[in-house]
Design a protein around this motif. Structure first.
Motif, PDB file in Angstrom:
ATOM      1  N   PRO A 149       0.809  -1.232   0.000  1.00 44.57           N
ATOM      2  CA  PRO A 149       0.000   0.000   0.000  1.00 44.57           C
ATOM      3  C   PRO A 149       0.836   1.273   0.000  1.00 44.57           C
ATOM      4  N   ALA A 150       2.001   1.241   0.620  1.00 39.27           N
ATOM      5  CA  ALA A 150       2.827   2.452   0.680  1.00 39.27           C
ATOM      6  C   ALA A 150       3.279   2.870  -0.709  1.00 39.27           C
ATOM      7  N   TYR A 151       3.752   1.907  -1.504  1.00 41.99           N
ATOM      8  CA  TYR A 151       4.213   2.248  -2.846  1.00 41.99           C
ATOM      9  C   TYR A 151       3.039   2.551  -3.768  1.00 41.99           C
ATOM     10  N   ALA A 152       1.967   1.799  -3.644  1.00 41.64           N
ATOM     11  CA  ALA A 152       0.795   2.033  -4.493  1.00 41.64           C
ATOM     12  C   ALA A 152       0.258   3.450  -4.305  1.00 41.64           C
ATOM     13  N   ALA A 153       0.334   3.960  -3.088  1.00 40.62           N
ATOM     14  CA  ALA A 153      -0.172   5.302  -2.818  1.00 40.62           C
ATOM     15  C   ALA A 153       0.678   6.380  -3.474  1.00 40.62           C
ATOM     16  N   ARG A 154       1.919   6.046  -3.829  1.00 40.55           N
ATOM     17  CA  ARG A 154       2.827   7.046  -4.399  1.00 40.55           C
ATOM     18  C   ARG A 154       2.759   7.116  -5.915  1.00 40.55           C
ATOM     19  N   ILE A 155       2.088   6.174  -6.552  1.00 41.25           N
ATOM     20  CA  ILE A 155       2.064   6.170  -8.010  1.00 41.25           C
ATOM     21  C   ILE A 155       0.634   6.268  -8.521  1.00 41.25           C
ATOM     22  N   HIS A 156       0.499   6.764  -9.737  1.00 40.01           N
ATOM     23  CA  HIS A 156      -0.828   6.944 -10.338  1.00 40.01           C
ATOM     24  C   HIS A 156      -1.408   5.586 -10.732  1.00 40.01           C
ATOM     25  N   PRO A 157      -2.715   5.401 -10.565  1.00 38.51           N
ATOM     26  CA  PRO A 157      -3.346   4.119 -10.950  1.00 38.51           C
ATOM     27  C   PRO A 157      -3.202   3.778 -12.425  1.00 38.51           C
ATOM     28  N   ASN A 158      -2.806   4.744 -13.261  1.00 43.08           N
ATOM     29  CA  ASN A 158      -2.581   4.470 -14.685  1.00 43.08           C
ATOM     30  C   ASN A 158      -1.110   4.360 -15.050  1.00 43.08           C
TER      31      ASN A 158
END
Length: 304
Positions: A149-158
């Motif tokens: 979740p930490a890395y996912a929150a830093r990048i755009h979903p696309n």
């Protein structure tokens, strides 16, 4: 091991005035500018990715802008190798390397080291890329959010490239991208202040509106149209940049021009918000108003 190279890092959210501040710093410090933005490496999109203009580049030497074809991807590790080589060459000329951009992971790698992640089996990469095409980036981003979740929150979903990279590392090593960056960091190749231009999102938003409108007036559609003749694969790394993806969707008839502009602004603003959050979490980062050149110069000279 060799001592870290002395550099100055100038960061901040998109549209906050980094180019103008960099030129002023370069003039005051006898510096050369090295790109630290993952979108401004692409040769097909100088306008849409807000690369320095020819007039701005004439003020001082600029490096690592617009050198990569749309179909090629670049990792933080490869960029760091190129940036370190450029910084070393700038220092050899007796000048100051100014790393300028908005990609937080680039600054993180330079100042804190690049994680020693093992090579990933190409079959894993291919399988994830196939899933991405079939299921879409949002589905894989949601999957990433469950495991890291930490890395996912830093990048755009696309952000197709980074989503696949994080998932392939997890599949190949059993550890998340965040784990690698926490536990496998070598000595950093560079040292120096992280100076961050910052402004509240409500103040930044009108600047983003004006910039997008100006890009459209100056030929963003023509730039993207020409780029699509060289590479029409919407999944190519160069097209994943904010602005590039929205304009391509318009050219393909998927968005009206007004919807393209609205989505471009929405995604740019969301990206700026994530950038501000990321930089504010960096220990030792120092924050300045975009027009505070005197403060920037004082901060640099105090470290000299």
């Amino acid at each position: 091991m060799a001592a870290p190279l002395p550099v100055i890092c100038l960061a901040g959210p998109t549209g906050c005035g980094k180019t103008a501040a960099a030129l002023a710093l370069a003039e005051a410090l006898d510096g050369e500018v090295i790109n630290a933005d993952s979108r401004q490496v692409y040769s097909d999109f100088p306008l849409i990715t807000a690369q320095p203009s020819a007039e701005e580049r004439a003020c001082c030497p600029h490096h690592l802008y617009g050198f990569l074809p749309t179909q090629q991807k670049i990792s933080a590790g490869r960029w760091a190798d190129l940036a370190v080589a450029e910084a070393r060459a700038v220092l050899a000329r007796g000048r100051v390397p100014l790393l300028v951009g908005g990609t937080g992971l680039y600054f993180q790698g330079l100042l804190h080291g690049i994680a020693g992640i093992p090579a990933v089996d190409p079959a894993i990469s291919a399988a994830l890329t196939a899933r991405l095409e079939q299921e879409g980036p949002a589905a894989l981003h949601a999957e990433l959010a469950l495991s890291d979740p930490a890395y996912a929150a830093r990048i755009h979903p696309n952000d197709r490239q980074r989503i696949v990279r994080a998932l392939e590392v997890l599949a190949a090593t059993g550890h998340t991208f965040s784990w690698w960056h926490e536990h496998a960091m070598p000595e950093p190749p560079c040292a120096g202040p992280l100076l961050v231009l910052d402004m509240e999102l409500d103040a930044l938003t009108p600047r983003l509106v004006r910039r997008i409108d100006l890009m459209l007036e100056q030929g963003a559609l023509d730039e993207a149209r020409a780029a699509s003749l060289r590479c029409d694969d919407a999944a190519a790394p160069g097209w994943s940049g904010i602005g590039c993806a929205e304009v391509l969707a318009h050219l393909r008839g998927e968005l009206s021009l007004e919807d393209c502009r609205r989505l471009w602004l929405h995604n740019t603003r969301a990206y700026a918000k994530r950038q501000r959050t990321w930089f504010r979490a960096r220990p030792g980062a120092r924050f300045f108003a975009p027009q505070d050149l005197d403060g920037l110069l004082r901060a640099v000279r105090q470290r000299a």
